[in-house]
Write a protein that holds these residues in place. Structure first.
Motif, PDB file in Angstrom:
ATOM      1  N   LYS A   1       0.839  -1.201   0.000  1.00 41.02           N
ATOM      2  CA  LYS A   1       0.000   0.000   0.000  1.00 41.02           C
ATOM      3  C   LYS A   1       0.880   1.260   0.000  1.00 41.02           C
ATOM      4  O   LYS A   1       2.084   1.186   0.237  1.00 41.02           O
ATOM      5  CB  LYS A   1      -0.914  -0.007   1.234  1.00 41.02           C
ATOM      6  CG  LYS A   1      -1.947  -1.138   1.236  1.00 41.02           C
ATOM      7  CD  LYS A   1      -2.957  -0.981   0.109  1.00 41.02           C
ATOM      8  CE  LYS A   1      -3.928  -2.138   0.015  1.00 41.02           C
ATOM      9  NZ  LYS A   1      -4.812  -2.256   1.198  1.00 41.02           N
ATOM     10  N   PRO A   2       0.299   2.422  -0.248  1.00 42.86           N
ATOM     11  CA  PRO A   2       1.091   3.650  -0.295  1.00 42.86           C
ATOM     12  C   PRO A   2       1.843   3.924   1.004  1.00 42.86           C
ATOM     13  O   PRO A   2       1.339   3.682   2.103  1.00 42.86           O
ATOM     14  CB  PRO A   2       0.031   4.735  -0.553  1.00 42.86           C
ATOM     15  CG  PRO A   2      -1.086   4.031  -1.242  1.00 42.86           C
ATOM     16  CD  PRO A   2      -1.128   2.661  -0.622  1.00 42.86           C
ATOM     17  N   PHE A   3       3.067   4.435   0.845  1.00 36.43           N
ATOM     18  CA  PHE A   3       3.867   4.899   1.978  1.00 36.43           C
ATOM     19  C   PHE A   3       4.156   6.377   1.764  1.00 36.43           C
ATOM     20  O   PHE A   3       4.611   6.785   0.704  1.00 36.43           O
ATOM     21  CB  PHE A   3       5.181   4.128   2.098  1.00 36.43           C
ATOM     22  CG  PHE A   3       6.002   4.530   3.309  1.00 36.43           C
ATOM     23  CD1 PHE A   3       5.899   3.823   4.495  1.00 36.43           C
ATOM     24  CD2 PHE A   3       6.855   5.632   3.258  1.00 36.43           C
ATOM     25  CE1 PHE A   3       6.631   4.205   5.616  1.00 36.43           C
ATOM     26  CE2 PHE A   3       7.585   6.023   4.367  1.00 36.43           C
ATOM     27  CZ  PHE A   3       7.477   5.310   5.547  1.00 36.43           C
ATOM     28  N   TRP A   4       3.924   7.174   2.791  1.00 33.04           N
ATOM     29  CA  TRP A   4       3.997   8.629   2.700  1.00 33.04           C
ATOM     30  C   TRP A   4       4.837   9.164   3.853  1.00 33.04           C
ATOM     31  O   TRP A   4       4.619   8.806   5.004  1.00 33.04           O
ATOM     32  CB  TRP A   4       2.576   9.185   2.802  1.00 33.04           C
ATOM     33  CG  TRP A   4       2.370  10.643   2.586  1.00 33.04           C
ATOM     34  CD1 TRP A   4       2.814  11.676   3.384  1.00 33.04           C
ATOM     35  CD2 TRP A   4       1.627  11.249   1.528  1.00 33.04           C
ATOM     36  NE1 TRP A   4       2.392  12.875   2.871  1.00 33.04           N
ATOM     37  CE2 TRP A   4       1.657  12.647   1.728  1.00 33.04           C
ATOM     38  CE3 TRP A   4       0.923  10.756   0.430  1.00 33.04           C
ATOM     39  CZ2 TRP A   4       1.021  13.556   0.888  1.00 33.04           C
ATOM     40  CZ3 TRP A   4       0.288  11.647  -0.419  1.00 33.04           C
ATOM     41  CH2 TRP A   4       0.333  13.029  -0.194  1.00 33.04           C
ATOM     42  N   THR A   5       5.822  10.025   3.554  1.00 30.67           N
ATOM     43  CA  THR A   5       6.591  10.681   4.605  1.00 30.67           C
ATOM     44  C   THR A   5       5.905  11.988   4.989  1.00 30.67           C
ATOM     45  O   THR A   5       5.599  12.807   4.114  1.00 30.67           O
ATOM     46  CB  THR A   5       8.028  10.974   4.144  1.00 30.67           C
ATOM     47  OG1 THR A   5       8.659   9.747   3.735  1.00 30.67           O
ATOM     48  CG2 THR A   5       8.844  11.587   5.278  1.00 30.67           C
ATOM     49  N   GLY A   6       5.675  12.188   6.286  1.00 28.50           N
ATOM     50  CA  GLY A   6       4.928  13.352   6.740  1.00 28.50           C
ATOM     51  C   GLY A   6       5.756  14.627   6.716  1.00 28.50           C
ATOM     52  O   GLY A   6       6.449  14.948   7.680  1.00 28.50           O
ATOM     53  N   MET A   7       5.679  15.348   5.616  1.00 22.68           N
ATOM     54  CA  MET A   7       6.370  16.634   5.449  1.00 22.68           C
ATOM     55  C   MET A   7       5.322  17.724   5.228  1.00 22.68           C
ATOM     56  O   MET A   7       5.144  18.231   4.118  1.00 22.68           O
ATOM     57  CB  MET A   7       7.333  16.575   4.264  1.00 22.68           C
ATOM     58  CG  MET A   7       8.512  15.654   4.460  1.00 22.68           C
ATOM     59  SD  MET A   7       9.735  16.364   5.611  1.00 22.68           S
ATOM     60  CE  MET A   7      11.121  15.259   5.280  1.00 22.68           C
ATOM     61  N   GLU A   8       4.609  18.095   6.300  1.00 26.83           N
ATOM     62  CA  GLU A   8       3.436  18.940   6.117  1.00 26.83           C
ATOM     63  C   GLU A   8       3.751  20.362   5.667  1.00 26.83           C
ATOM     64  O   GLU A   8       2.874  21.053   5.154  1.00 26.83           O
ATOM     65  CB  GLU A   8       2.583  18.979   7.394  1.00 26.83           C
ATOM     66  CG  GLU A   8       3.220  19.647   8.571  1.00 26.83           C
ATOM     67  CD  GLU A   8       3.966  18.665   9.455  1.00 26.83           C
ATOM     68  OE1 GLU A   8       4.378  19.080  10.548  1.00 26.83           O
ATOM     69  OE2 GLU A   8       4.161  17.501   9.053  1.00 26.83           O
ATOM     70  N   TYR A   9       5.001  20.814   5.828  1.00 23.07           N
ATOM     71  CA  TYR A   9       5.294  22.198   5.429  1.00 23.07           C
ATOM     72  C   TYR A   9       5.028  22.438   3.950  1.00 23.07           C
ATOM     73  O   TYR A   9       4.739  23.567   3.544  1.00 23.07           O
ATOM     74  CB  TYR A   9       6.739  22.563   5.765  1.00 23.07           C
ATOM     75  CG  TYR A   9       6.966  22.965   7.205  1.00 23.07           C
ATOM     76  CD1 TYR A   9       6.268  22.355   8.250  1.00 23.07           C
ATOM     77  CD2 TYR A   9       7.894  23.941   7.536  1.00 23.07           C
ATOM     78  CE1 TYR A   9       6.484  22.709   9.562  1.00 23.07           C
ATOM     79  CE2 TYR A   9       8.116  24.302   8.857  1.00 23.07           C
ATOM     80  CZ  TYR A   9       7.410  23.680   9.868  1.00 23.07           C
ATOM     81  OH  TYR A   9       7.622  24.040  11.177  1.00 23.07           O
ATOM     82  N   ARG A  10       5.146  21.415   3.139  1.00 21.93           N
ATOM     83  CA  ARG A  10       4.819  21.538   1.710  1.00 21.93           C
ATOM     84  C   ARG A  10       3.372  21.983   1.506  1.00 21.93           C
ATOM     85  O   ARG A  10       3.043  22.561   0.475  1.00 21.93           O
ATOM     86  CB  ARG A  10       4.967  20.187   1.007  1.00 21.93           C
ATOM     87  CG  ARG A  10       6.352  19.631   0.853  1.00 21.93           C
ATOM     88  CD  ARG A  10       6.273  18.373   0.029  1.00 21.93           C
ATOM     89  NE  ARG A  10       7.560  17.737  -0.217  1.00 21.93           N
ATOM     90  CZ  ARG A  10       7.807  16.974  -1.268  1.00 21.93           C
ATOM     91  NH1 ARG A  10       6.850  16.748  -2.164  1.00 21.93           N
ATOM     92  NH2 ARG A  10       8.988  16.423  -1.441  1.00 21.93           N
ATOM     93  N   PHE A  11       2.522  21.668   2.480  1.00 20.16           N
ATOM     94  CA  PHE A  11       1.084  21.815   2.303  1.00 20.16           C
ATOM     95  C   PHE A  11       0.511  23.055   2.986  1.00 20.16           C
ATOM     96  O   PHE A  11      -0.705  23.252   2.957  1.00 20.16           O
ATOM     97  CB  PHE A  11       0.383  20.544   2.781  1.00 20.16           C
ATOM     98  CG  PHE A  11       0.787  19.329   1.987  1.00 20.16           C
ATOM     99  CD1 PHE A  11       0.107  18.994   0.826  1.00 20.16           C
ATOM    100  CD2 PHE A  11       1.865  18.548   2.375  1.00 20.16           C
ATOM    101  CE1 PHE A  11       0.478  17.890   0.073  1.00 20.16           C
ATOM    102  CE2 PHE A  11       2.252  17.433   1.624  1.00 20.16           C
ATOM    103  CZ  PHE A  11       1.562  17.113   0.469  1.00 20.16           C
ATOM    104  N   MET A  12       1.344  23.876   3.611  1.00 19.27           N
ATOM    105  CA  MET A  12       0.852  25.169   4.082  1.00 19.27           C
ATOM    106  C   MET A  12       0.381  25.952   2.851  1.00 19.27           C
ATOM    107  O   MET A  12       1.155  26.122   1.904  1.00 19.27           O
ATOM    108  CB  MET A  12       1.965  25.951   4.779  1.00 19.27           C
ATOM    109  CG  MET A  12       2.418  25.393   6.099  1.00 19.27           C
ATOM    110  SD  MET A  12       3.671  26.508   6.814  1.00 19.27           S
ATOM    111  CE  MET A  12       4.130  25.599   8.281  1.00 19.27           C
ATOM    112  N   PRO A  13      -0.857  26.416   2.808  1.00 16.64           N
ATOM    113  CA  PRO A  13      -1.342  27.084   1.602  1.00 16.64           C
ATOM    114  C   PRO A  13      -0.439  28.199   1.083  1.00 16.64           C
ATOM    115  O   PRO A  13      -0.180  28.264  -0.129  1.00 16.64           O
ATOM    116  CB  PRO A  13      -2.726  27.584   2.014  1.00 16.64           C
ATOM    117  CG  PRO A  13      -3.193  26.551   2.990  1.00 16.64           C
ATOM    118  CD  PRO A  13      -1.959  26.203   3.785  1.00 16.64           C
ATOM    119  N   PRO A  14       0.104  29.095   1.941  1.00 17.59           N
ATOM    120  CA  PRO A  14       1.009  30.107   1.394  1.00 17.59           C
ATOM    121  C   PRO A  14       2.277  29.505   0.791  1.00 17.59           C
ATOM    122  O   PRO A  14       2.754  29.966  -0.259  1.00 17.59           O
ATOM    123  CB  PRO A  14       1.334  30.985   2.609  1.00 17.59           C
ATOM    124  CG  PRO A  14       0.203  30.762   3.555  1.00 17.59           C
ATOM    125  CD  PRO A  14      -0.174  29.324   3.376  1.00 17.59           C
ATOM    126  N   ALA A  15       2.823  28.479   1.448  1.00 19.51           N
ATOM    127  CA  ALA A  15       4.020  27.828   0.910  1.00 19.51           C
ATOM    128  C   ALA A  15       3.708  27.129  -0.404  1.00 19.51           C
ATOM    129  O   ALA A  15       4.494  27.182  -1.358  1.00 19.51           O
ATOM    130  CB  ALA A  15       4.579  26.830   1.922  1.00 19.51           C
TER     131      ALA A  15
END
Length: 349
Positions: A109-123
């Motif tokens: 199944k999918p494996f995902w590394t949690g790098m949430e800074y990519r997903f800040m809307p301004p970023a």
């Protein structure tokens, strides 16, 4: 703390149901139960990863355990038929990160590394505009985080590099991940000047003093010729914007300020010509922002992860991405300790 943030964001994610939690520390289970609120009665609780692996019926798993436990936890969970989101950093050593990459490659199944800074809307808006060529050919990238010290954690695990990988891995893997994503190339050499100068100097744990960097400047040179710089302070509590990024190309400069959510575009106009600065605000959904401390990023990351779990979207942050961020952080830690430039080839990359 991060586990509770995940629970709060999953609670408002359409189509997500929290069915099981696991933690060997009873206090952490209590925090999770409080975060679950009325939903807690329908959630199974386990006091070990082993018990969770045997008894939990889940489609996806979020790992938010201390950094140095990730490999051990994953050894027990990779055999489950479930997608996995593993919090950053992927591991505290390159060896463990490589092991995770290899296992993730054959996981069902999918494996995902949690790098949430990519997903800040301004970023995310900043990254999109740089990739679209708004600054022209990117030449320089600057990232600044001036923030508060590391928070207390269970067992004070985050006070020691042996547990965290060091500040440049634990905290700064986010920024090295952003550098790779924005620049679109791999790091070739790293220089870091950093030390523990202010925070934790008077703290002792079983007689041991913490050994984590609290301020640094790091320069990363990439294979495509772009240079990136990280300016970190972990004792700048009063900073108006915790994160700032600047992308400078041959046509313009673009800045993003977080949490202000402001994008500032400055085209090249020549000496003494009138400035032509454009400003725009990037909004964050109030519910997503309220569910965590990362400007809505955790929610938007979970929405993308859920799409990958359902086969409706790609894995946007792979185990390989996690390895590369750990490797740059490791190079920075070596550089700061040994006062020298570190070639990424020394680390096998």
């Amino acid at each position: 703390m991060m586990g509770v943030e995940h629970l709060r964001n999953l609670a408002i994610l359409p189509g997500a149901e929290i069915v099981a939690i696991a933690d060997p520390v009873a206090t952490s289970i209590d925090w999770a139960t409080d975060a679950l609120g009325d939903r807690a009665a329908n959630v199974a609780r386990f006091d070990s990863v082993e018990a969770f692996a045997k008894g939990a019926d889940v489609d996806a798993i979020v790992i938010a355990s201390p950094n140095n436990t990730h490999r051990d936890v994953l050894e027990r969970l990779f055999d489950m038929d479930a997608a996995i989101l593993c919090e950053k950093p992927l591991a505290t050593t390159i060896e463990d990160a490589r092991w995770i990459v290899d296992r993730a490659a054959v996981h069902s199944k999918p494996f995902w590394t949690g790098m949430e800074y990519r997903f800040m809307p301004p970023a995310a808006a900043f990254i999109e505009q740089v990739h679209a060529g708004r600054v022209g050919r990117l030449q320089m990238l600057s990232i600044r985080e001036h923030r508060f010290p590391f928070l207390p954690k269970v067992g004070d695990w985050n006070r020691f590099s042996a547990n965290t990988g060091g500040t440049m891995v634990e905290k700064c893997c986010h920024f090295f991940d952003l550098m790779r994503l924005i620049v679109g190339s791999e790091a070739v050499r790293v220089y870091c000047s950093g030390a523990m100068d202010v925070n934790h100097l008077d703290e002792r744990y079983d007689g041991q003093r913490p050994d984590i960097i609290d301020n640094s400047y790091t320069t990363v040179e990439f294979a495509n010729g772009v240079r990136a710089m990280l300016d970190l302070s972990m004792f700048a509590d009063g900073a108006e914007n915790q994160e700032e990024m600047s992308a400078t190309g041959d046509a313009a400069r673009l800045d993003v300020l977080i949490p202000a959510g402001e994008l500032v575009y400055s085209p090249r106009v020549g000496f003494l010509n009138p400035k032509q600065v454009e400003r725009a605000h990037v909004a964050v959904d109030p519910a997503a922002k309220a569910a965590g401390s990362h400007e809505g990023a955790t929610y938007y990351q979970h929405a993308a992860f859920a799409a990958a779990v359902r086969g409706e979207g790609p894995v946007q942050v792979t185990a390989e991405d996690g390895l590369r961020a750990v490797a740059i952080g490791t190079a920075a830690e070596i550089s700061a300790r040994e006062h020298r430039v570190v070639q990424m080839t020394e680390l096998g990359l």
